[in-house]
Design a protein around this motif. Structure first.
Motif, mmCIF file in Angstrom:
data_model
loop_
_atom_site.group_PDB
_atom_site.id
_atom_site.type_symbol
_atom_site.label_atom_id
_atom_site.label_comp_id
_atom_site.label_asym_id
_atom_site.label_seq_id
_atom_site.Cartn_x
_atom_site.Cartn_y
_atom_site.Cartn_z
ATOM 1 N N TYR A 68 36.452 -12.173 17.386
ATOM 2 C CA TYR A 68 36.847 -11.355 18.536
ATOM 3 C C TYR A 68 36.398 -9.910 18.371
ATOM 4 N N THR A 69 36.359 -9.463 17.145
ATOM 5 C CA THR A 69 35.836 -8.118 16.877
ATOM 6 C C THR A 69 34.367 -8.040 17.323
ATOM 7 N N TRP A 70 33.632 -9.059 16.954
ATOM 8 C CA TRP A 70 32.224 -9.130 17.355
ATOM 9 C C TRP A 70 32.092 -9.174 18.886
ATOM 10 N N LEU A 71 32.876 -10.077 19.479
ATOM 11 C CA LEU A 71 32.784 -10.246 20.926
ATOM 12 C C LEU A 71 33.146 -8.954 21.651
ATOM 13 N N ASN A 72 34.105 -8.243 21.124
ATOM 14 C CA ASN A 72 34.484 -6.958 21.690
ATOM 15 C C ASN A 72 33.305 -5.997 21.705
ATOM 16 N N ASP A 76 21.059 -9.324 16.183
ATOM 17 C CA ASP A 76 20.450 -8.139 15.567
ATOM 18 C C ASP A 76 21.067 -6.877 16.157
ATOM 19 N N ILE A 77 21.418 -6.972 17.426
ATOM 20 C CA ILE A 77 21.978 -5.808 18.118
ATOM 21 C C ILE A 77 23.444 -5.614 17.761
ATOM 22 N N VAL A 78 24.189 -6.709 17.822
ATOM 23 C CA VAL A 78 25.592 -6.664 17.390
ATOM 24 C C VAL A 78 25.733 -7.644 16.241
ATOM 25 N N GLU A 79 25.829 -7.119 15.047
ATOM 26 C CA GLU A 79 25.832 -8.007 13.879
ATOM 27 C C GLU A 79 27.170 -8.691 13.667
ATOM 28 N N LYS A 80 27.061 -9.891 13.162
ATOM 29 C CA LYS A 80 28.289 -10.613 12.808
ATOM 30 C C LYS A 80 28.956 -9.895 11.638
ATOM 31 N N PRO A 81 30.267 -9.915 11.618
ATOM 32 C CA PRO A 81 30.991 -9.227 10.518
ATOM 33 C C PRO A 81 30.635 -9.858 9.173
#
Lengths: 176, 176
Positions: free
Chosen positions: A154-158, B171-176
């Motif tokens: 959810y952090t990512w999706l946010n 690449d733009i929003v990286e996975k935690p």
DNA sequence: CAGTTTATACAGAAAAAACTGTACGCATTA
DNA sequence: TAATGCGTACAGTTTTTTCTGTATAAACTG
């Protein structure tokens, strides 16, 4: 076929296609048809005009317009000397899409995160107390792992939603 | 309250929250609850186990699982010596989200683009013939402009979908 | 092969959603 | 102030969706 009919048909085809795909925005095809009709109308419309065009009740037009206003797809227009309410489509589809995407997912994320936070806290507390047998501990551990994974997701999706909310998406994929 | 109940409640809270927000994926909360239940189960489940846990008919479990499989949220599992079908959740939520997003919007885009293409062609043809009076010409011109705007928008939206389909989004929003 | 067991197709019941017509409150007009 | 016209709340109807129980075909067992 009459020339006029052919032109109407070309327009209707697009309206109907929009109508059929408006379930993407969680509204019925009737509401979609209403949007399409308003989109191709050259000026703002009254509820009575909509009712006339779509052969539906005025009540339906009223609730339909409300749905579309919530989605920011339609807005009320003021015109002096006109007693009836006037509505027109909001023709920035890029913004409509972004707004919808953000509102929709943000709400889901928030609610799920809230539940996860509460439950994670409770489980951690239970782990710290010493009244769990081994089997229970293992089960709680497994649950905690899953909940933490969900929180990370959810952090990512946010952050993805942020991309749209901030307008940064338009730097990444430019408007034509 | 019993310690055991408290642990169950923590889990149930999350399941229920997932269930309530599964309308984001266009499934009912019942199907969402099924997903949540399977997610927290430590191993694969049979239809009978699901039926037992959710107090619903086996038929509902069968159709529910099918819905979840279409969404790639659940998959069938083989285990030797087991006669019943076994199902487990697919726990890559990032992929599930991307896939759903792509399939959903790509389909809408495609259908609308098809309709738009046909209608734009027809209207252009009509404009080239000389049997339209001025008023009609103006109306067709207005329709064409709107349809072209729509086409441009769908081109953009397609590129946004590409971002997710290609995995570039990670690449733009990286996975935690 | 007969006897179980399993998943699902199908029909019908129950629940939910969409739609309509009437009635009413509010605003404008005369 | 009375009269008219507008949008919508609400109750009831129709349509759609969800859910269940029964029946059946396919797969497995002995």
């Amino acid at each position: 076929m009459d020339q006029r009919d052919k032109l109407d048909q070309a327009r209707e085809r697009v309206i109907e296609s929009i109508a059929q795909n408006m379930d993407l925005y969680s509204v019925t095809s009737s509401v979609g048809r209403l949007y399409g009709t308003m989109f191709f109308e050259n000026g703002p419309m009254t509820l009575d005009e909509m009712k006339e065009k779509l052969h539906m009740s005025k009540t339906s037009m009223s609730t339909g317009v409300r749905s579309l206003m919530e989605l920011q797809m339609v807005e009320k227009v003021w015109k002096k000397g006109e007693r009836k309410d006037l509505y027109k489509t909001n023709d920035d589809w890029y913004k409509t899409f972004s707004d919808f995407f953000c509102i929709r997912w943000r709400k889901g994320i928030e609610l799920n995160q809230k539940a996860l936070n509460d439950s994670i806290a409770e489980l951690r507390e239970a782990m710290e107390g010493n009244d769990l047998d081994d089997e229970e501990k293992q089960s709680v551990e497994a649950d905690l792992e899953k909940m933490q994974y969900a929180m990370e997701y959810y952090t990512w999706l946010n952050k993805v939603v942020d991309l749209f909310e901030s307008g940064e998406i338009f730097d990444i994929v430019e408007k034509p």
